[in-house]
Design a protein around this motif. Structure first.
Motif, PDB file in Angstrom:
ATOM      1  N   LEU A   9       0.850  -1.288  -0.001  1.00  0.00           N
ATOM      2  CA  LEU A   9       0.156  -0.089   0.167  1.00  0.00           C
ATOM      3  C   LEU A   9       0.879   1.207   0.018  1.00  0.00           C
ATOM      4  N   GLY A  10       1.874   1.199   0.847  1.00  0.00           N
ATOM      5  CA  GLY A  10       2.940   2.440   0.865  1.00  0.00           C
ATOM      6  C   GLY A  10       3.399   2.683  -0.480  1.00  0.00           C
ATOM      7  N   SER A  11       4.013   1.622  -1.045  1.00  0.00           N
ATOM      8  CA  SER A  11       4.521   1.607  -2.387  1.00  0.00           C
ATOM      9  C   SER A  11       3.615   1.986  -3.646  1.00  0.00           C
ATOM     10  N   ALA A  12       2.155   1.714  -3.380  1.00  0.00           N
ATOM     11  CA  ALA A  12       1.364   2.123  -4.537  1.00  0.00           C
ATOM     12  C   ALA A  12       1.072   3.667  -4.355  1.00  0.00           C
ATOM     13  N   TYR A  13       0.875   4.172  -2.845  1.00  0.00           N
ATOM     14  CA  TYR A  13       0.938   5.745  -2.969  1.00  0.00           C
ATOM     15  C   TYR A  13       2.374   6.390  -3.080  1.00  0.00           C
ATOM     16  N   GLY A  14       3.311   5.643  -2.927  1.00  0.00           N
ATOM     17  CA  GLY A  14       4.481   6.498  -3.232  1.00  0.00           C
ATOM     18  C   GLY A  14       4.683   6.548  -4.867  1.00  0.00           C
ATOM     19  N   ARG A  15       4.427   5.243  -5.491  1.00  0.00           N
ATOM     20  CA  ARG A  15       4.523   5.455  -7.190  1.00  0.00           C
ATOM     21  C   ARG A  15       3.535   6.531  -7.589  1.00  0.00           C
ATOM     22  N   ARG A  16       2.326   6.592  -7.195  1.00  0.00           N
ATOM     23  CA  ARG A  16       1.363   7.655  -7.540  1.00  0.00           C
ATOM     24  C   ARG A  16       1.813   9.255  -7.464  1.00  0.00           C
ATOM     25  N   GLY A  17       2.538   9.427  -6.086  1.00  0.00           N
ATOM     26  CA  GLY A  17       3.176  10.337  -5.966  1.00  0.00           C
ATOM     27  C   GLY A  17       4.243  11.018  -6.631  1.00  0.00           C
ATOM     28  N   MET A  18       5.087  10.006  -7.110  1.00  0.00           N
ATOM     29  CA  MET A  18       6.060  10.217  -8.410  1.00  0.00           C
ATOM     30  C   MET A  18       5.548  10.543  -9.528  1.00  0.00           C
ATOM     31  N   GLN A  61      12.201   7.180   1.206  1.00  0.00           N
ATOM     32  CA  GLN A  61      13.235   7.884   0.859  1.00  0.00           C
ATOM     33  C   GLN A  61      13.428   7.895  -0.568  1.00  0.00           C
ATOM     34  N   TYR A  62      13.223   7.183  -1.479  1.00  0.00           N
ATOM     35  CA  TYR A  62      13.655   7.292  -3.005  1.00  0.00           C
ATOM     36  C   TYR A  62      12.408   7.749  -3.579  1.00  0.00           C
ATOM     37  N   TYR A  63      11.194   7.576  -3.198  1.00  0.00           N
ATOM     38  CA  TYR A  63       9.823   8.362  -3.487  1.00  0.00           C
ATOM     39  C   TYR A  63      10.062  10.095  -3.642  1.00  0.00           C
ATOM     40  N   SER A  82      10.962  14.501   3.989  1.00  0.00           N
ATOM     41  CA  SER A  82      12.380  14.734   3.016  1.00  0.00           C
ATOM     42  C   SER A  82      12.708  13.516   2.596  1.00  0.00           C
ATOM     43  N   GLY A  83      13.762  13.282   1.579  1.00  0.00           N
ATOM     44  CA  GLY A  83      13.766  12.301   0.796  1.00  0.00           C
ATOM     45  C   GLY A  83      15.380  12.180   0.431  1.00  0.00           C
ATOM     46  N   ASP A  84      15.871  10.908   0.139  1.00  0.00           N
ATOM     47  CA  ASP A  84      17.340  10.744  -0.532  1.00  0.00           C
ATOM     48  C   ASP A  84      17.117   9.472  -1.378  1.00  0.00           C
ATOM     49  N   ARG A  85      17.482   9.841  -2.829  1.00  0.00           N
ATOM     50  CA  ARG A  85      17.324   8.778  -3.625  1.00  0.00           C
ATOM     51  C   ARG A  85      18.289   7.617  -3.597  1.00  0.00           C
ATOM     52  N   GLN A  86      19.647   8.024  -3.353  1.00  0.00           N
ATOM     53  CA  GLN A  86      20.538   6.954  -3.187  1.00  0.00           C
ATOM     54  C   GLN A  86      20.519   6.147  -1.909  1.00  0.00           C
ATOM     55  N   ALA A  87      20.063   6.869  -0.685  1.00  0.00           N
ATOM     56  CA  ALA A  87      19.925   6.069   0.506  1.00  0.00           C
ATOM     57  C   ALA A  87      18.696   5.128   0.460  1.00  0.00           C
TER      58      ALA A  87
END
Length: 282
Positions: A9-18, A61-63, A82-87
């Motif tokens: 569920l968290g990944s689905a919201y994250g992808r939509r946010g991206m 972090q990636y989203y 906040s976020g950090d792609r590489q982390a």
């Protein structure tokens, strides 16, 4: 309160946010990042010290790290995010190698991010190959494995993987029109790069016939039919296809590309970079 369900569920919201962030919709992107965090944080509470919790943190972090500067600023200002792609990528790698519940999901998202957002298909390929080997009946993993090769201009290597997926399509009702449309569009691109224009056209026509309007493949099939018409010197037919794209919802820059090709014809010399280069509107 299931770890795997919360992760998905968290990944689905994250992808939509991206996607919202890509579309420069700062408010929607920030709201979805907050929703993703709300689903992913409990994973760490339910499984403290579990590597699967690291995967959840990596996704979050990636989203947020993919958002543009305006959207990241909105996320920080409105929700303290906040976020950090590489982390995020490092955390997903840890979960892929050592996770329990989320090993497969972490590998999938890590491979997808390297392929589509980091423009590192050679890094994505072994990750996606591992998923394809572990789940041979999962046609989406196989398609993404082939696409990683396509993005490296390894068209001859991508071709048999796409063809194996298409042979299996008749024996499964799970993949659906959208999944079939994506595979056929990418296979058509590969055959176009190999100079097999008739085979490529057959695939793009099939995508149109499937009418999976919810898929980005649908408008892009018309775009590729227009490009093939331009290559064949059939400018009037090409314009018809490009105008059709303008009547459809935009999909990853499809309308902008159509407008560009209405102004000047697509050239055959553009094919290798278009279908095998960095990720962009295809």
């Amino acid at each position: 309160d299931d770890v795997e369900t919360l992760f998905i569920l968290g990944s689905a919201y994250g992808r939509r946010g991206m996607l919202a962030g890509t579309a420069r919709d700062a408010w929607s992107a920030a709201r979805d990042a907050q929703r993703a965090k709300g689903k992913l944080d409990p994973v760490q509470e339910l499984a403290p010290g579990n590597v699967d919790a690291v995967a959840a943190e990596g996704l979050y972090q990636y989203y947020v790290g993919t958002f543009g500067s305006v959207t990241r600023a909105a996320s920080r200002l409105l929700f303290g995010l906040s976020g950090d792609r590489q982390a995020g990528l490092r955390a997903l790698d840890t979960a892929r190698r050592r996770g329990t519940y989320t090993r497969t999901e972490a590998g999938f998202f890590q491979g997808l991010f390297y392929l589509q957002y980091e423009n590192r298909p050679s890094t994505a390929q072994p990750i996606l190959d591992g998923l394809r080997d572990r789940y041979p009946e999962n046609l989406y993993f196989a398609t993404m494995s082939a696409y990683a090769r396509q993005r490296q201009a390894r068209f001859e290597a991508a071709r048999p993987i796409y063809e194996a997926v298409l042979r299996k399509l008749g024996g499964t009702g799970v993949y659906g029109r959208e999944g079939e449309s994506i595979t056929r569009l990418l296979y058509g691109q590969t055959m176009m790069a190999l100079g097999a224009y008739e085979v490529a056209e057959e695939q793009f026509v099939r995508v149109v016939q499937l009418r999976a309007a919810e898929s980005d493949a649908y408008p892009h099939a018309y775009l590729f039919l227009g490009r093939l018409a331009d290559v064949a010197g059939k400018r009037d037919i090409a314009r018809t296809y490009y105008r059709k794209v303008l009547t459809l919802s935009d999909a990853a820059g499809s309308r902008e590309a159509a407008e560009r090709y209405l102004e000047r014809p697509f050239a055959e010399a553009e094919i290798p970079a278009l279908v095998g280069g960095p990720s962009r509107a295809r």
